[in-house]
Design an enzyme around this catalytic site. Structure first.
Site, PDB file in Angstrom:
ATOM      1  N   SER A 351     -21.876  17.860  16.236  1.00  0.00           N
ATOM      2  CA  SER A 351     -23.166  18.093  17.284  1.00  0.00           C
ATOM      3  C   SER A 351     -24.374  17.538  18.643  1.00  0.00           C
ATOM      4  O   SER A 351     -24.198  16.746  19.330  1.00  0.00           O
ATOM      5  CB  SER A 351     -23.813  19.518  17.690  1.00  0.00           C
ATOM      6  OG  SER A 351     -22.953  20.236  17.649  1.00  0.00           O
ATOM      7  N   HIS A 403     -29.004  17.959  17.646  1.00  0.00           N
ATOM      8  CA  HIS A 403     -29.186  18.358  18.934  1.00  0.00           C
ATOM      9  C   HIS A 403     -30.271  16.511  19.458  1.00  0.00           C
ATOM     10  O   HIS A 403     -29.572  16.373  20.497  1.00  0.00           O
ATOM     11  CB  HIS A 403     -28.642  19.347  19.626  1.00  0.00           C
ATOM     12  CG  HIS A 403     -28.112  20.091  18.690  1.00  0.00           C
ATOM     13  ND1 HIS A 403     -27.318  21.696  19.872  1.00  0.00           N
ATOM     14  CD2 HIS A 403     -26.594  19.388  18.281  1.00  0.00           C
ATOM     15  CE1 HIS A 403     -26.326  22.042  19.190  1.00  0.00           C
ATOM     16  NE2 HIS A 403     -25.981  20.711  18.506  1.00  0.00           N
TER      17      HIS A 403
END
Length: 485
Positions: A351, A403
């Site tokens: 991610s 992230h």
């Protein structure tokens, strides 16, 4: 003259005139008020090899046949067939400055083969007939892929797929969404490797617990292996990377084959990740988690984003620059998460790297605002997309710091490597100022956070940062302590 073909200069197209002295010839018709197209109502006979008939028929085809025919016209044609000469066409003047003069020479003669006609149409540069140019598609090569660059750019440029395209072509390609390469080879390779890794994870968990998905003692919401299996396979887990006072190597933890609650099969952190007698210094856990996933759902979500969003970014910026952005964002996301996430919770996933490629779309949007269709709507959509990604970061085994860190590093490195179109010197200078500022900032962030991870107490720098990746609950002791599962 508006009726002349675009490939011919006015000097080359005098009215067609048959020199047979007949008052009903084409030249006379043009000077009179009679219909100049009456001569072309009839088609030439089969086998007629006279170029005059062929020429006149082609002229009629281009202008359209007249539906009127008179007896005088028929008699005139019958009397003139035996005596009239072939029509006179002007020869091209190659000494003039007419840009089409050189292309007029290779005319297609009557009787040419079908292959010659097809070849002339496929390559308009070799044909001066305006019919061929009319039906040729000027963007055929562009739709198949970017047109070749005007100049080479050396070995480094080839690695980053940097080429000197004309400015107008780059702008047109940007509006059409055409990148500088056709296929995202790095994305294909990474996706294939991650598919193999997720299969290996499920097989490893099935050998330990009898099921590829961890159902006991705790269900993995991502439908994947247990937390102990992820630690053993290479998840980012600070106790395996450095000495953590709150989680020493002797800390008890569930073994990979444990399926009971309370835990019946007890191992230690050292049993899961550290060979006997070794120090916890597994720095590669900043890199390996990029290829691991918490489960099938996690894998599918990431692959959807990677095969759509990341693939398009690779097409636009080239494999070399994309590769650097992808791994810089993925590694920095794990470094940031290692500093501020709960030390007792393992973290995996690509991610962070994908968020780095998402950040490049923001660079593209603001650098090429005028070339995007409805940029404000696109900005709102991208903001919503970012918010959804941050919300997913609160799911167990997924780290929001990865992230956010990946997005930040993607902005910095993407600004440096993304090919930006600058129509003015002012825009070009602004971009180079941002680039020269972004690269040192990225290096400084890497150095400071790595130093803080190994030599300082991460929580001391930002005590409230843990809440960016943790929802307080009784299960995690209100995000206090280590978060051991």
């Amino acid at each position: 003259m508006a009726s002349h073909p675009p490939n011919y200069d006015d000097r080359f197209t005098p009215p067609l005139r048959y020199e047979d002295g007949n008052t009903n010839s084409l030249g006379s018709n043009l000077d009179s008020k009679q219909d100049p197209y009456e001569h072309y109502d009839e088609k030439p006979e089969i086998g007629d090899s006279k170029q005059a008939d062929v020429g006149s028929s082609s002229y009629g085809l281009n202008r359209g046949f007249s539906s009127r025919s008179t007896a005088s016209t028929t008699m005139t044609r019958a009397g003139a067939d035996a005596t009239r000469d072939e029509p006179h066409f002007p020869e091209p003047d190659t000494s003039s400055n007419n840009p089409f003069a050189s292309s007029l020479a290779p005319q297609i003669e009557v009787g040419d083969s079908k292959d010659a006609l097809v070849g002339a149409k496929a390559n308009p540069a070799r044909s001066s007939r305006y019919q061929d140019l009319e039906y040729s598609d000027p963007y055929a090569q562009t739709r198949a892929g970017a047109l070749p660059p005007t100049k080479g750019s050396g070995p480094v440029g080839k690695f980053f797929n940097v080429a000197r395209y004309p400015l107008e072509q780059r702008i047109e390609n940007k509006k059409r969404g055409i990148g500088i390469q056709d296929r995202p080879y790095v994305v294909y390779l990474l996706s294939a490797a991650m598919l193999g890794v997720i299969i290996y994870e499920l097989v490893a968990n099935a050998k330990q617990q009898g099921s590829p998905i961890s159902l006991k003692p705790v269900i993995n919401p991502m439908l994947g292996p247990s937390g102990s299996a992820l630690i053993n396979l290479g998840a980012r887990f600070p106790p395996c990377m450095k000495t953590v006072q709150d989680v020493p190597l002797s800390t008890p933890i569930a073994c990979m084959n444990n399926t009971e609650n309370p835990i019946s099969q007890i191992c230690t952190v050292e049993d899961l990740c550290i060979p006997t007698g070794k120090e916890p210094n597994q720095w590669f856990r900043f890199i390996v988690p990029i290829f691991l996933h918490a489960g099938i759902i996690h894998f599918l979500l990431n692959m959807f984003a990677q095969m759509s969003l990341s693939a398009q970014i690779e097409r636009e910026m080239g494999s070399g620059g994309f590769l650097l952005v992808y791994f810089a964002a993925g590694i920095f996301g794990n470094v940031l998460g290692g500093n501020f996430s709960l030390v007792g919770v393992p973290s995996v996933g690509a991610s962070g790297a994908i968020f780095g490629t998402l950040a490049v779309t923001w660079v593209d949007l603001f650098a090429h605002w005028r070339y995007h269709y409805r940029p404000v709507r696109k900005l709102l959509f991208m903001t919503l997309e970012l918010a959804i990604g941050v919300a997913i970061g609160f799911i167990p085994y997924v780290d929001n710091f990865a992230h956010l860190g990946g997005f930040l590093m993607g902005l910095l490195v993407g600004t440096f490597f993304y090919p930006v179109i600058s129509e003015t010197k002012r825009h070009k200078w602004f971009m180079w100022i941002f680039r020269l500022a972004a690269l040192p900032v990225a290096i400084v962030l890497f150095v400071l956070l790595l130093r803080n991870f190994y030599t300082s107490d991460p929580y001391a720098a930002c005590k409230g940062c843990r809440y960016l990746s943790c929802i307080p609950s009784a299960a995690n002791n209100r995000c206090q302590g280590t978060g051991m599962f």
